[in-house]
Design a protein around this motif. Structure first.
Motif, mmCIF file in Angstrom:
data_model
loop_
_atom_site.group_PDB
_atom_site.id
_atom_site.type_symbol
_atom_site.label_atom_id
_atom_site.label_comp_id
_atom_site.label_asym_id
_atom_site.label_seq_id
_atom_site.Cartn_x
_atom_site.Cartn_y
_atom_site.Cartn_z
ATOM 1 N N ASP A 9 0.848 -1.192 0.000
ATOM 2 C CA ASP A 9 0.000 0.000 0.000
ATOM 3 C C ASP A 9 0.886 1.245 0.000
ATOM 4 N N GLU A 10 0.590 2.160 -0.897
ATOM 5 C CA GLU A 10 1.459 3.322 -1.057
ATOM 6 C C GLU A 10 0.901 4.480 -0.233
ATOM 7 N N LYS A 11 1.398 4.623 0.997
ATOM 8 C CA LYS A 11 0.854 5.614 1.908
ATOM 9 C C LYS A 11 1.952 6.516 2.444
ATOM 10 N N GLN A 40 3.900 8.934 -3.716
ATOM 11 C CA GLN A 40 3.665 7.518 -3.442
ATOM 12 C C GLN A 40 4.852 6.983 -2.639
ATOM 13 N N ILE A 42 6.811 3.660 -1.270
ATOM 14 C CA ILE A 42 6.968 2.222 -1.478
ATOM 15 C C ILE A 42 8.090 1.693 -0.578
ATOM 16 N N LYS A 56 7.762 8.290 -5.119
ATOM 17 C CA LYS A 56 7.484 8.617 -6.526
ATOM 18 C C LYS A 56 6.456 9.742 -6.623
ATOM 19 N N TRP A 57 6.614 10.545 -7.674
ATOM 20 C CA TRP A 57 5.597 11.544 -8.024
ATOM 21 C C TRP A 57 5.246 11.397 -9.500
ATOM 22 N N SER A 64 8.395 8.825 -13.865
ATOM 23 C CA SER A 64 8.074 9.562 -12.638
ATOM 24 C C SER A 64 9.356 10.079 -11.987
#
Length: 357
Positions: A9-11, A40, A42, A56-57, A64
């Motif tokens: 889950d990317e939180k 994001q 990871i 990441k954006w 990205s």
């Protein structure tokens, strides 16, 4: 130790608020980032000293924007001086040896993302990649770092042993033969020190996860300098050879397979590539001498990571069976010592199975 990507889950709430604020501030300065807040997160698998995350954006480009966030492990300052490590990191990045430092926060830092792949355990067995590592390691050893050029290995071993003994209950200290290990360190220091010893700036943790390969340029980058210091170069090569027994991305990452330790021909090829990287052809006797020295330095290397495993079992919260790992390193020490030094001395056949407190 190094890490590889493991999508979950990317939180953003994985990160401290201070880190998130720095990341958003960085991204707001990049014109191609669509939304600085849409980061994001990871987590990367395989790290055993710190928690590592790829950020990441989405951008206006096909690719990205990425950076790496490293959150320092709790309690690991017992192993190294964090300020020294940051100074090393900054020196390395200034000299084109690793990622750039993009930001610092209370318990971690933000690093440039290197567009290269992390090596896998099997890569270390590839003769072409192994030769590249040998050349890169020689370059690393030749760095002129702004710190005293003296051997750190023996003091560090004694300091760690003292820490391990303070953490262990008497039963566990006895099971790991910690009293005997103090004598072993003194014996090894006497046996392995000498005027002809070559000292260099050593990485001291050159496992596959700390080596990045750019497959377009066929160039390597060595990362993660927590344990770096001046030491005998034979020790650093020995550490790298011992790491060939490890695969930190299996279901049992703590289990070592010493049948994967490089055979004599592999060791000779590595040492030849290392010595010849300066442009001069080494003699057979030079190669044989360093190969022999490296074998001897596998012994303090087993003690180093064995003691590390004991301490980590107490201070590190990462999901890894540190004590079983320590047990294997000590077992390998006792089994190899007679062959490497030609002397037996006090050698427990194996550590006691029950090392629980």
């Amino acid at each position: 130790m190094g890490a590889v990507e493991s999508p979950v889950d990317e939180k953003a709430d994985y990160l401290p608020e201070e880190a998130t604020n720095i990341l958003k501030s960085l991204a707001s300065e990049w014109e191609d980032v669509l939304d600085a807040n849409a980061l994001q997160v990871i987590p990367l698998k395989g790290a055993m000293t710190n928690e590592v995350f790829q950020i990441k954006w989405p951008t206006t480009q096909e690719t990205s924007r990425k950076v790496i966030v490293r959150i320092y492990g709790e309690g690991v300052e017992v192993f190294f001086d964090r300020d020294d490590e940051i100074r090393t990191f900054e020196f390395m990045s200034q000299h084109g040896q690793g990622p750039r430092l993009l930001g610092r926060f209370a318990n971690g830092r933000i690093e440039e993302f290197i567009n290269a792949r992390t090596l896998s355990a099997s890569d270390l067995q590839d003769p072409n990649i192994s030769a590249l590592i040998a050349v890169k390691l020689k370059e690393f050893h030749d760095l002129d770092m702004p710190c005293p050029k003296q051997v750190h290995l023996w003091d560090r071993l004694r300091n760690w042993l003292s820490e391990a003994r303070s953490l262990c209950c008497p039963k566990e200290a006895e099971a790991f033969y910690l009293d005997t290990i103090e004598k072993e360190i003194s014996m090894l220091e006497k046996e392995l020190s000498g005027p002809h010893q070559r000292i260099g700036f050593c990485h001291n943790d050159l496992q596959y996860g700390n080596i990045m390969l750019d497959e377009e340029t066929n160039s390597l980058t060595i990362i993660d300098y927590e344990y770096a210091s001046y030491n005998p170069i034979a020790y650093d090569i020995a550490n790298h050879f011992c790491e060939m027994a490890a695969d930190y991305h299996t279901e049992t990452p703590h289990i070592l397979d010493f049948s994967k330790y490089p055979d004599l021909e592999q060791r000779q090829l590595f040492v030849y590539a290392y010595l010849s990287s300066s442009g001069e052809e080494p003699s057979d006797s030079e190669v044989e001498y360093l190969v022999h020295e490296v074998e001897k330095f596998t012994l303090p290397n087993h003690l180093f990571w064995g003691i590390w495993g004991i301490i980590s079992g107490y201070v590190n919260k990462i999901d890894f069976d540190y004590k079983e790992y320590a047990k294997q390193r000590f077992q390998e020490y006792w089994s190899r010592k007679p062959f490497v030094l030609g002397s037996v001395g006090p050698s427990p056949e194996s550590v006691i199975d029950d090392t629980s407190t």
